[in-house]
Design a protein around this motif. Structure first.
Motif, PDB file in Angstrom:
ATOM      1  N   PRO A   1       0.907  -1.227  -0.098  1.00  0.00           N
ATOM      2  CA  PRO A   1      -0.024  -0.212   0.091  1.00  0.00           C
ATOM      3  C   PRO A   1       0.839   1.306  -0.110  1.00  0.00           C
ATOM      4  O   PRO A   1       0.484   2.356  -0.461  1.00  0.00           O
ATOM      5  N   ALA A   2       1.872   1.183   0.762  1.00  0.00           N
ATOM      6  CA  ALA A   2       2.672   2.350   0.589  1.00  0.00           C
ATOM      7  C   ALA A   2       3.611   2.919  -0.595  1.00  0.00           C
ATOM      8  O   ALA A   2       3.675   3.949  -1.121  1.00  0.00           O
ATOM      9  N   LEU A   3       3.674   1.829  -1.200  1.00  0.00           N
ATOM     10  CA  LEU A   3       4.446   1.881  -2.491  1.00  0.00           C
ATOM     11  C   LEU A   3       3.412   2.531  -3.696  1.00  0.00           C
ATOM     12  O   LEU A   3       3.624   3.394  -4.407  1.00  0.00           O
ATOM     13  N   VAL A   4       2.287   1.955  -3.492  1.00  0.00           N
ATOM     14  CA  VAL A   4       0.995   2.294  -4.266  1.00  0.00           C
ATOM     15  C   VAL A   4       0.767   3.769  -4.045  1.00  0.00           C
ATOM     16  O   VAL A   4       0.574   4.742  -4.976  1.00  0.00           O
ATOM     17  N   GLU A   5       0.647   4.062  -2.971  1.00  0.00           N
ATOM     18  CA  GLU A   5       0.226   5.354  -2.536  1.00  0.00           C
ATOM     19  C   GLU A   5       1.402   6.571  -3.021  1.00  0.00           C
ATOM     20  O   GLU A   5       1.063   7.643  -3.502  1.00  0.00           O
ATOM     21  N   SER A   6       2.504   5.888  -2.596  1.00  0.00           N
ATOM     22  CA  SER A   6       3.717   7.021  -3.133  1.00  0.00           C
ATOM     23  C   SER A   6       3.918   7.056  -4.619  1.00  0.00           C
ATOM     24  O   SER A   6       4.106   8.243  -5.064  1.00  0.00           O
ATOM     25  N   THR A   7       3.497   5.932  -5.335  1.00  0.00           N
ATOM     26  CA  THR A   7       3.497   6.026  -6.874  1.00  0.00           C
ATOM     27  C   THR A   7       2.434   7.074  -7.432  1.00  0.00           C
ATOM     28  O   THR A   7       2.702   7.734  -8.291  1.00  0.00           O
ATOM     29  N   ARG A   8       1.098   6.831  -6.978  1.00  0.00           N
ATOM     30  CA  ARG A   8       0.296   7.837  -7.111  1.00  0.00           C
ATOM     31  C   ARG A   8       0.346   9.233  -7.182  1.00  0.00           C
ATOM     32  O   ARG A   8       0.177  10.122  -7.940  1.00  0.00           O
ATOM     33  N   ARG A   9       1.126   9.548  -5.982  1.00  0.00           N
ATOM     34  CA  ARG A   9       1.611  10.934  -5.647  1.00  0.00           C
ATOM     35  C   ARG A   9       2.462  11.464  -6.782  1.00  0.00           C
ATOM     36  O   ARG A   9       2.409  12.379  -7.283  1.00  0.00           O
ATOM     37  N   ALA A  10       3.623  10.470  -7.046  1.00  0.00           N
ATOM     38  CA  ALA A  10       4.434  10.858  -8.025  1.00  0.00           C
ATOM     39  C   ALA A  10       3.856  11.073  -9.539  1.00  0.00           C
ATOM     40  O   ALA A  10       4.252  12.102 -10.204  1.00  0.00           O
ATOM     41  N   LEU A  11       2.907  10.336  -9.636  1.00  0.00           N
ATOM     42  CA  LEU A  11       2.215  10.460 -11.229  1.00  0.00           C
ATOM     43  C   LEU A  11       1.227  11.666 -11.106  1.00  0.00           C
ATOM     44  O   LEU A  11       1.089  11.948 -12.304  1.00  0.00           O
ATOM     45  N   ALA A  12       0.863  12.163  -9.970  1.00  0.00           N
ATOM     46  CA  ALA A  12      -0.176  13.362 -10.140  1.00  0.00           C
ATOM     47  C   ALA A  12       0.622  14.449 -10.922  1.00  0.00           C
ATOM     48  O   ALA A  12      -0.206  15.422 -10.947  1.00  0.00           O
ATOM     49  N   ASP A  13       1.750  14.588 -10.876  1.00  0.00           N
ATOM     50  CA  ASP A  13       2.537  15.509 -11.356  1.00  0.00           C
ATOM     51  C   ASP A  13       2.526  15.522 -12.993  1.00  0.00           C
ATOM     52  O   ASP A  13       2.527  16.543 -13.513  1.00  0.00           O
ATOM     53  N   ASN A  14       2.109  14.691 -13.452  1.00  0.00           N
ATOM     54  CA  ASN A  14       1.962  14.338 -15.019  1.00  0.00           C
ATOM     55  C   ASN A  14       0.602  15.045 -15.414  1.00  0.00           C
ATOM     56  O   ASN A  14      -0.216  14.780 -14.917  1.00  0.00           O
ATOM     57  N   GLU A  15       0.855  15.824 -16.633  1.00  0.00           N
ATOM     58  CA  GLU A  15      -0.366  16.542 -17.004  1.00  0.00           C
ATOM     59  C   GLU A  15      -1.093  15.393 -18.034  1.00  0.00           C
ATOM     60  O   GLU A  15      -2.208  15.715 -18.179  1.00  0.00           O
ATOM     61  N   PHE A  16      -0.230  14.614 -18.602  1.00  0.00           N
ATOM     62  CA  PHE A  16      -1.049  13.610 -19.107  1.00  0.00           C
ATOM     63  C   PHE A  16      -0.265  12.148 -18.984  1.00  0.00           C
ATOM     64  O   PHE A  16       0.704  12.218 -18.348  1.00  0.00           O
ATOM     65  N   ALA A  17      -0.331  11.076 -19.821  1.00  0.00           N
ATOM     66  CA  ALA A  17       0.202   9.677 -19.280  1.00  0.00           C
ATOM     67  C   ALA A  17       0.215   9.635 -17.770  1.00  0.00           C
ATOM     68  O   ALA A  17       1.317   9.353 -17.221  1.00  0.00           O
ATOM     69  N   ARG A  18      -0.930   9.424 -17.248  1.00  0.00           N
ATOM     70  CA  ARG A  18      -1.346   9.430 -15.991  1.00  0.00           C
ATOM     71  C   ARG A  18      -2.235   8.437 -15.629  1.00  0.00           C
ATOM     72  O   ARG A  18      -3.362   8.832 -15.045  1.00  0.00           O
TER      73      ARG A  18
END
Lengths: 321, 321
Positions: free
Chosen positions: B259-276
């Protein structure tokens, strides 16, 4: 009727039912590049070709038009097109059909080029390949299991933003140049050349293809720019090969199809023990899009109930999202 | 009958025609992991399940078996399997069929997990997604337009070798750890942790999931390891999204589904304007493969002429190369 809408030109090709081109024309886009103006230019071009080659308009069975942007094939809309200001969710398919009375279909231009190469070009009989166009930017048409892959929102193949070793790890953003594009596009290549040459005499402004020409002739600095570009291109192809297990990548576009780049990219890929697709040059060149448009128009005519010989059905295909 | 061949265990699940599991079993693999030995273990397991649940063997309509390696579904062969020494072009489909008399099919295990998630898990009704398994290594099952994508030589989804900013630009080689795997696999995470802690007391050897647990509890060093891992994972997902235009990535495997990895990965992807793409955790966990195997066995039974209700046909599919 195949149509290729570029940033500054609209090209048309009238083909017979075997796919052979009867006649072609092109019209420059004026300052008014609105959907309505572009539609009118296409309609006028069709009328002219019809007259010039003595083919009654009612005998034209379908129009396939390629647009330089993200295109929703199912809805017949150009969702966005950076080079055509103001194009946003343009119902181009219906505009064309309403204006001409001819069944129409729209598709992204790089996807059309991939279809063209699949039908008549370097990717004949290849089920899994990517057509990679490199000019000012970089984009790809992805053909998997013999069908064009569009993705969930019609924007598959956005490889200009691919992230690679040595490139920025910044998140992709609309107003920022893509990570891969920022090294393999025409402009960055010219800038790299200018930088290498500093204020020296030979450092005069050259186009990317001229720089690659020089590299082919043995110029050391030009070779440096070339091999750097090829190294990034090879890594991008490696990533594509790893994910998709391709047997072929077709390089197209002014920069992408330069023989020196192709050769250098092949050499860089030779080190891979796997994820090493064959690399071919587009054999149709700038005509790839038009061939793809003709193929798609033939499919569309077919789907509208016209049966014909001469063209195999659904060699490559337009898949749903 | 769904079968999952792991590096050390063979799991079996007997399901009815609606796909509901009637009974399960698992057998450890002994020192003899030869194709013949594994086939015998599977056949014995089927016989036992058949007896235990009072289902005559002749009523078992199909076997689908997942193998931990590159699998040619059309030829029914496991081409190579790193964890099963000596497995090279093993005709597992025919071995199983000949031993049991039951129609059989073989598939790669990560691909089966993707099919499982598509049928009964986190990817239901999603046409374009990637199932990304991260444990000791990393691999992916690629589902496009509702069908499993195998690629030109049955090895699509080799994302463990994906090249990313900050990683090695060395050409992929069989005996070298993949670029992406070398940072997001279990071992490298443990090594990163050990290195950060040096000789300190808290630096005792921990598994990747324990380290992620600590990160979830606020441990600074563990958070550092976690966010580094998530950053690379997010970049890999970005590249996948750019090329394939996915709406979903499902994370699985012991490391990948933390869960911690999934959550942290989601946060990192949130910066993408596309390909998210949306990021989901595998909802079937270690059972994903078995569910995929059951789904594939149902398809296989179907293709052998057995019509049934209860299971929609070809929701996801096995496509040709």
């Amino acid at each position: 009727m195949g149509v290729d809408i570029g940033g500054s030109t609209v090209r048309l090709a009238l083909a017979d039912l075997s796919g052979a081109i009867i006649g072609q024309s092109s019209s420059g886009l004026r300052s008014d590049r609105s959907p309505k103006a572009v539609t009118s230019i296409i309609a006028a071009g069709i009328r002219q070709l019809s007259r010039d080659y003595n083919v009654p308009e009612k005998k034209i069975l379908a129009i396939a038009a390629g647009a330089p942007g993200i295109t929703d094939v199912a809805a017949g809309q150009v969702l966005s097109a950076p080079n055509l200001t103001g194009w946003h969710k343009v119902p181009l398919r219906d505009l064309l059909r309403d204006k001409t009375g001819i069944p129409s279909i729209v598709e992204n231009d790089v996807n059309l080029a991939a279809l063209g190469e699949s039908w008549r070009g370097a990717a004949r009989d290849v089920a899994n390949f990517v057509f990679l166009a490199i000019g000012t930017g970089a984009g790809a048409g992805v053909v998997l299991d013999g069908r064009l892959h569009h993705g969930a929102a019609w924007s598959a193949g956005e490889i200009g933003y691919m992230m690679l070793p040595g490139l920025s790890s910044e998140a992709p953003a609309h107003l920022r140049l893509g990570a891969l594009e920022s090294v393999i596009g025409g402009k960055p290549i010219e800038q790299a050349w200018a930088q290498l040459n500093g204020a020296s005499k030979s450092g005069k402004k050259l186009t990317a293809t001229k720089i690659f020409d020089l590299a082919g002739e043995g110029n050391t600095r030009a070779r440096e720019v070339l091999s750097r570009t090829a190294a990034f291109l090879a890594m991008a192809i490696t990533n594509l090969g790893l994910v998709l297990d391709l047997s072929l990548v077709v390089l197209g576009g002014g920069v992408g199809s330069h023989p020196a780049l192709v050769e250098s990219t092949r050499r860089a890929l030779a080190d891979n023990e796997f994820a090493r697709p064959h690399v071919a040059v587009s054999s149709l060149g700038p005509a790839a899009q038009i061939y793809g448009a003709i193929w798609l128009a033939l499919q569309t005519a077919d789907e509208h109930g016209f049966r014909r010989g001469g063209v195999r059905r659904r060699r490559a295909g337009v898949s749903n999202s």
